[in-house]
Design a protein around this motif. Structure first.
Motif, PDB file in Angstrom:
ATOM      1  N   ALA A 121       7.379   7.497   0.346  1.00  0.00           N
ATOM      2  CA  ALA A 121       5.927   7.671   0.399  1.00  0.00           C
ATOM      3  C   ALA A 121       5.374   7.050   1.675  1.00  0.00           C
ATOM      4  O   ALA A 121       4.491   7.618   2.324  1.00  0.00           O
ATOM      5  N   GLY A 122       5.899   5.886   2.044  1.00  0.00           N
ATOM      6  CA  GLY A 122       5.451   5.220   3.265  1.00  0.00           C
ATOM      7  C   GLY A 122       5.721   6.052   4.498  1.00  0.00           C
ATOM      8  O   GLY A 122       4.866   6.165   5.380  1.00  0.00           O
ATOM      9  N   ASP A 123       6.910   6.656   4.556  1.00  0.00           N
ATOM     10  CA  ASP A 123       7.250   7.525   5.686  1.00  0.00           C
ATOM     11  C   ASP A 123       6.273   8.690   5.774  1.00  0.00           C
ATOM     12  O   ASP A 123       5.815   9.057   6.866  1.00  0.00           O
ATOM     13  N   ARG A 124       5.957   9.274   4.634  1.00  0.00           N
ATOM     14  CA  ARG A 124       5.040  10.431   4.618  1.00  0.00           C
ATOM     15  C   ARG A 124       3.621  10.023   5.021  1.00  0.00           C
ATOM     16  O   ARG A 124       2.961  10.732   5.789  1.00  0.00           O
ATOM     17  N   ILE A 125       3.157   8.866   4.536  1.00  0.00           N
ATOM     18  CA  ILE A 125       1.808   8.400   4.878  1.00  0.00           C
ATOM     19  C   ILE A 125       1.718   8.062   6.368  1.00  0.00           C
ATOM     20  O   ILE A 125       0.724   8.370   7.027  1.00  0.00           O
ATOM     21  N   VAL A 126       2.764   7.455   6.918  1.00  0.00           N
ATOM     22  CA  VAL A 126       2.784   7.160   8.365  1.00  0.00           C
ATOM     23  C   VAL A 126       2.728   8.463   9.159  1.00  0.00           C
ATOM     24  O   VAL A 126       1.990   8.579  10.142  1.00  0.00           O
ATOM     25  N   ARG A 172       0.783  -1.744  -0.109  1.00  0.00           N
ATOM     26  CA  ARG A 172       1.152  -1.935   1.303  1.00  0.00           C
ATOM     27  C   ARG A 172       1.285  -0.590   2.014  1.00  0.00           C
ATOM     28  O   ARG A 172       0.894  -0.460   3.180  1.00  0.00           O
ATOM     29  N   VAL A 173       1.818   0.416   1.334  1.00  0.00           N
ATOM     30  CA  VAL A 173       1.931   1.762   1.911  1.00  0.00           C
ATOM     31  C   VAL A 173       0.539   2.290   2.273  1.00  0.00           C
ATOM     32  O   VAL A 173       0.313   2.789   3.384  1.00  0.00           O
ATOM     33  N   ILE A 174      -0.397   2.169   1.348  1.00  0.00           N
ATOM     34  CA  ILE A 174      -1.760   2.665   1.576  1.00  0.00           C
ATOM     35  C   ILE A 174      -2.428   1.883   2.706  1.00  0.00           C
ATOM     36  O   ILE A 174      -3.057   2.469   3.593  1.00  0.00           O
ATOM     37  N   LEU A 175      -2.275   0.563   2.694  1.00  0.00           N
ATOM     38  CA  LEU A 175      -2.899  -0.270   3.726  1.00  0.00           C
ATOM     39  C   LEU A 175      -2.329   0.044   5.109  1.00  0.00           C
ATOM     40  O   LEU A 175      -3.070   0.126   6.085  1.00  0.00           O
ATOM     41  N   ARG A 176      -1.029   0.267   5.188  1.00  0.00           N
ATOM     42  CA  ARG A 176      -0.419   0.610   6.480  1.00  0.00           C
ATOM     43  C   ARG A 176      -0.990   1.922   7.018  1.00  0.00           C
ATOM     44  O   ARG A 176      -1.308   2.044   8.196  1.00  0.00           O
ATOM     45  N   GLY A 177      -1.127   2.918   6.134  1.00  0.00           N
ATOM     46  CA  GLY A 177      -1.724   4.182   6.554  1.00  0.00           C
ATOM     47  C   GLY A 177      -3.151   4.008   7.046  1.00  0.00           C
ATOM     48  O   GLY A 177      -3.543   4.575   8.066  1.00  0.00           O
TER      49      GLY A 177
END
Length: 112
Positions: free
Chosen positions: A28-33, A59-64
C-alpha cells in the motif's frame, strides 16, 4: 488490501478497502508513494470500505500527504467509518490531515 483509483474533476480519488496494517502497508505504501509522485496534485482517500488501520497504515497515509505537500499538492480523507474514524481521531491524525464525512464535502474543500 485493495486500492483503486478514479478521477473526479481534477481530483484523484483513491478507494481503499480491506485492512491497512503491517501486513499490507508495504504494498500500500508503494502504491501511495507512486500516486503522490504522479501527475495529480489533489488526492482524496476514500476510506469507506477500509475496515481497519494500524499505526503502520497511518504512517503510509502520512508519508503520502507529506510527499504531496512537497510537490505543492494536497491530500484529504473522506468516509472514514467506525474503528477507522476512531483511530484517526484518537491518534490526533485528523488534526494533521482534514477528514470529511462525504466525498462531496471534500470536493468542496478542494475548490475553496
Amino acid at each position: 488490501m485493495k486500492i483503486e483509483t478514479r478521477s473526479v474533476y481534477d481530483v484523484l480519488v483513491v478507494d481503499m478497502s480491506g485492512r491497512l496494517d503491517s501486513m499490507s502497508s508495504g504494498d500500500a505504501g508503494d502504491r501511495i508513494v507512486e500516486i503522490a509522485r504522479g501527475e495529480h496534485k489533489r488526492v482524496l482517500l476514500n476510506l469507506e470500505k477500509l475496515d481497519y488501520v494500524s499505526s503502520a497504515g497511518l504512517r503510509v497515509i502520512l508519508r503520502g500527504a507529506k510527499l504531496l505537500q512537497g510537490n505543492r499538492g494536497e491530500l484529504k480523507i473522506c468516509n472514514a467509518n467506525g474503528l477507522v474514524r476512531n483511530v484517526l481521531e484518537t491518534s490526533g491524525f485528523n488534526s494533521l490531515i482534514k477528514v470529511y464525512d462525504t466525498e462531496k464535502e471534500a470536493f468542496s474543500a478542494f475548490a475553496a
